[in-house]
Design a protein around this motif. Structure first.
Motif, PDB file in Angstrom:
ATOM      1  N   UNK A 116       0.885  -1.160   0.000  1.00 55.70           N
ATOM      2  CA  UNK A 116       0.000   0.000   0.000  1.00 55.70           C
ATOM      3  C   UNK A 116       0.924   1.211   0.000  1.00 55.70           C
ATOM      4  N   UNK A 117       0.998   1.900  -1.113  1.00 54.86           N
ATOM      5  CA  UNK A 117       1.988   2.962  -1.259  1.00 54.86           C
ATOM      6  C   UNK A 117       1.344   4.237  -1.780  1.00 54.86           C
ATOM      7  N   UNK A 118       1.900   5.371  -1.333  1.00 55.09           N
ATOM      8  CA  UNK A 118       1.510   6.688  -1.838  1.00 55.09           C
ATOM      9  C   UNK A 118      -0.015   6.866  -1.779  1.00 55.09           C
ATOM     10  N   UNK A 119      -0.649   7.161  -2.909  1.00 54.76           N
ATOM     11  CA  UNK A 119      -2.104   7.346  -2.906  1.00 54.76           C
ATOM     12  C   UNK A 119      -2.811   6.103  -2.383  1.00 54.76           C
ATOM     13  N   UNK A 120      -2.286   4.919  -2.692  1.00 55.47           N
ATOM     14  CA  UNK A 120      -2.886   3.686  -2.191  1.00 55.47           C
ATOM     15  C   UNK A 120      -2.901   3.623  -0.687  1.00 55.47           C
ATOM     16  N   UNK A 121      -1.788   4.031  -0.066  1.00 52.89           N
ATOM     17  CA  UNK A 121      -1.738   4.066   1.389  1.00 52.89           C
ATOM     18  C   UNK A 121      -2.695   5.113   1.937  1.00 52.89           C
ATOM     19  N   UNK A 122      -2.763   6.269   1.297  1.00 48.46           N
ATOM     20  CA  UNK A 122      -3.635   7.324   1.810  1.00 48.46           C
ATOM     21  C   UNK A 122      -5.108   6.963   1.687  1.00 48.46           C
ATOM     22  N   UNK A 123      -5.465   6.210   0.651  1.00 52.79           N
ATOM     23  CA  UNK A 123      -6.834   5.720   0.548  1.00 52.79           C
ATOM     24  C   UNK A 123      -7.147   4.835   1.751  1.00 52.79           C
ATOM     25  N   UNK A 124      -6.220   3.946   2.082  1.00 51.57           N
ATOM     26  CA  UNK A 124      -6.432   3.084   3.250  1.00 51.57           C
ATOM     27  C   UNK A 124      -6.535   3.911   4.529  1.00 51.57           C
ATOM     28  N   UNK A 125      -5.636   4.873   4.702  1.00 52.26           N
ATOM     29  CA  UNK A 125      -5.608   5.656   5.936  1.00 52.26           C
ATOM     30  C   UNK A 125      -6.800   6.594   6.057  1.00 52.26           C
ATOM     31  N   UNK A 126      -7.428   6.950   4.945  1.00 53.90           N
ATOM     32  CA  UNK A 126      -8.612   7.806   4.996  1.00 53.90           C
ATOM     33  C   UNK A 126      -9.857   7.036   5.406  1.00 53.90           C
TER      34      UNK A 126
END
Length: 268
Positions: A116-126
């Motif tokens: 889960x990286x960059x935008x992918x990680x932020x989608x998860x964290x949101x």
């Protein structure tokens, strides 16, 4: 709401749980502009109906999401974008997506495997709850590609894991394995890889059966009581991404990424 068949974003609503699947596994589920638009459309339509009581975001293949698709976005012949184009583009796609997830009225869950990286990680964290496989990893390789962070990274990370750890991820590109991410407070749950689908779905079903009005009000209170606000953070990120994408280091970061080699940055 019925199932959306085909494409890189699929969704189906079952007994109050909206399952959204990132379905571009051959590209590590990296999101193109049209994929972000499709994901936004699903979420915005879902937010407008009382039928959705919880959202579960999962992904096909080995990885959750490698971020935005830099290869497609920077294809040869694309030309130099006009000044301000990145600010406008982020506002319409990635930043709007993060804001929509952040404000979503029902509880949201991300099931994360692999990267889960960059935008992918932020989608998860949101989302409200991140359930990760024990083999998952989390990273923000923005600086290693020669540009600054976007999609809420500088807002979300310090609040979840503190300033020092946020800088390790955002500046040094530290990759955080799932057990360490749990210890840091970056995510909420870690399960064995084979248990991930069932555990994430069980959580979404539990949330959908709960007092969803109370959930929505609680989410709003938690967001309102943070010391800063996400829109200002997103706007600031868009401005700095606009600047960093015009530097030589960004071009070198993309060349190195495509060439599978370490970048040689010059600070320009």
């Amino acid at each position: 709401m019925t199932a959306d068949e085909g494409g890189a974003i699929r969704s189906v609503l079952t007994e109050g749980v909206l399952r959204i699947t990132l379905a571009r596994p051959g590209k590590a589920n990296a999101l193109r502009r049209e994929d972000m638009t499709a994901l936004l459309d699903v979420l915005e339509r879902a937010a407008a109906t009382g039928d959705v009581r919880a959202v579960l975001i999962d992904a096909e293949g080995r990885n959750f999401c490698a971020g935005a698709d830099l290869v497609t976005a920077n294809a040869p012949g694309a030309g130099k974008p006009p000044l301000g184009s990145m600010i406008r583009s982020l506002a319409a796609t990635a930043h709007r997506l993060i804001q929509t997830l952040w404000d979503f009225p029902a509880p949201t869950v991300a099931a994360v495997q692999g990267r889960a990286a960059a935008l992918g990680l932020n989608i998860a964290l949101a989302t409200d709850f991140v359930v990760a496989a024990d083999t998952a990893s989390f990273a923000h390789p923005f600086a290693q590609r020669g540009f600054t962070a976007d999609s809420g990274a500088t807002y979300l990370l310090p609040r979840l894991i503190g300033v020092a750890r946020a800088k390790r991820m955002l500046i040094r590109g530290t990759v955080v394995p799932a057990p360490q991410a749990l210890e840091w407070g970056l995510i909420g749950d870690v399960v064995r890889a084979e248990e991930l689908p069932g555990a994430a779905e069980a959580l979404a079903v539990e949330l959908a059966a709960g007092p969803t009005l109370v959930h929505a009000l609680t989410k709003a209170l938690v967001s309102d009581h943070l010391t800063s606000d996400l829109p200002r953070a997103l706007a600031a990120e868009a401005r700095t991404v606009e600047l960093s994408l015009r530097g030589d280091d960004f071009k070198e970061g993309v060349r190195a990424f495509l060439g599978h080699r370490p970048p040689v940055f010059t600070g320009r």
